[in-house]
Design a protein around this motif. Sequence first.
Motif, PDB file in Angstrom:
ATOM      1  N   ASP A   1      -2.708   6.153   5.338  1.00 48.68           N
ATOM      2  CA  ASP A   1      -3.541   6.998   6.216  1.00 48.68           C
ATOM      3  C   ASP A   1      -4.862   7.343   5.528  1.00 48.68           C
ATOM      4  O   ASP A   1      -5.934   7.293   6.158  1.00 48.68           O
ATOM      5  CB  ASP A   1      -2.797   8.278   6.582  1.00 48.68           C
ATOM      6  CG  ASP A   1      -1.675   8.039   7.577  1.00 48.68           C
ATOM      7  OD1 ASP A   1      -1.664   6.967   8.205  1.00 48.68           O
ATOM      8  OD2 ASP A   1      -0.800   8.918   7.712  1.00 48.68           O
ATOM      9  N   GLN A   2      -4.783   7.685   4.243  1.00 50.45           N
ATOM     10  CA  GLN A   2      -6.000   8.020   3.496  1.00 50.45           C
ATOM     11  C   GLN A   2      -6.907   6.802   3.385  1.00 50.45           C
ATOM     12  O   GLN A   2      -8.139   6.890   3.570  1.00 50.45           O
ATOM     13  CB  GLN A   2      -5.642   8.532   2.106  1.00 50.45           C
ATOM     14  CG  GLN A   2      -6.858   8.935   1.253  1.00 50.45           C
ATOM     15  CD  GLN A   2      -7.644  10.053   1.888  1.00 50.45           C
ATOM     16  OE1 GLN A   2      -7.094  11.125   2.157  1.00 50.45           O
ATOM     17  NE2 GLN A   2      -8.929   9.838   2.138  1.00 50.45           N
TER      18      GLN A   2
ATOM     19  N   GLN B   1      -8.862   6.061   6.551  1.00 50.75           N
ATOM     20  CA  GLN B   1     -10.031   6.934   6.685  1.00 50.75           C
ATOM     21  C   GLN B   1     -11.164   6.486   5.768  1.00 50.75           C
ATOM     22  O   GLN B   1     -12.330   6.443   6.171  1.00 50.75           O
ATOM     23  CB  GLN B   1      -9.640   8.377   6.352  1.00 50.75           C
ATOM     24  CG  GLN B   1      -8.650   9.002   7.313  1.00 50.75           C
ATOM     25  CD  GLN B   1      -8.281  10.419   6.906  1.00 50.75           C
ATOM     26  OE1 GLN B   1      -9.097  11.180   6.398  1.00 50.75           O
ATOM     27  NE2 GLN B   1      -7.031  10.781   7.117  1.00 50.75           N
ATOM     28  N   ASP B   2     -10.823   6.148   4.523  1.00 54.86           N
ATOM     29  CA  ASP B   2     -11.847   5.737   3.551  1.00 54.86           C
ATOM     30  C   ASP B   2     -12.529   4.442   3.983  1.00 54.86           C
ATOM     31  O   ASP B   2     -13.749   4.281   3.821  1.00 54.86           O
ATOM     32  CB  ASP B   2     -11.213   5.556   2.164  1.00 54.86           C
ATOM     33  CG  ASP B   2     -10.666   6.856   1.592  1.00 54.86           C
ATOM     34  OD1 ASP B   2     -11.043   7.940   2.091  1.00 54.86           O
ATOM     35  OD2 ASP B   2      -9.852   6.790   0.652  1.00 54.86           O
TER      36      ASP B   2
END
Length: 206
Positions: A78-79, A82-83
Amino acid sequence: MTLASSPVGRRERNKQQKLDRIMDAARELFAQYGVDEVTTQQIAEKADIGAGTLFLYAKTKGELLLLVQNDAYAAALDQGTQDAAAESGVVEAVLALIRPIVECNRAQVDNGRTYLREMVFGDPDEPRHREALDIVAKTEEVVATTLQRAGGIEEIRAAASARIVSAVMFLSMAASVNVDSSVDEIIQQIAQQLRVLLPPSTEGRG
């Protein structure tokens, strides 16, 4: 809530509380000592449950590791998603996507490598192993979407390339030769292979 439904609700809450205690105990002990040095009995004692109860939630230490790591890997994906959205170059976007996954894997190297072995060689019908494989599939989907967005790569080719990217990433993390490699060193290895895989003309395209 009816009287008939109340006991079911309590049972479910009790099951969830036990599962939470098991996960907390396994996470702490695995992080402190490594999965190979921890016994299921130690986990059961720390979770304040019987060994028989523990086996209702996970039959092996490998399943316990999957129980803990699946959540961590899903959060890392998930991170990374986003990145990656903040990057316009295709290689940069893919590297941004996979970096949190590599960081998650290298938080405890032996645990990370054991997790990958369980993922690859475990029973795909067992729920924890199936969850791990679902994370791999989702990773490939997100990589493919990133290749289409940042690289302008057509859907069929993006899906095929995503499988290669996934294989490169997991092999780089699992390889014995990389046991002592840092996150940055592994990312650099992956980057070198991505630049061979992805045509130069796709980099930097919006």
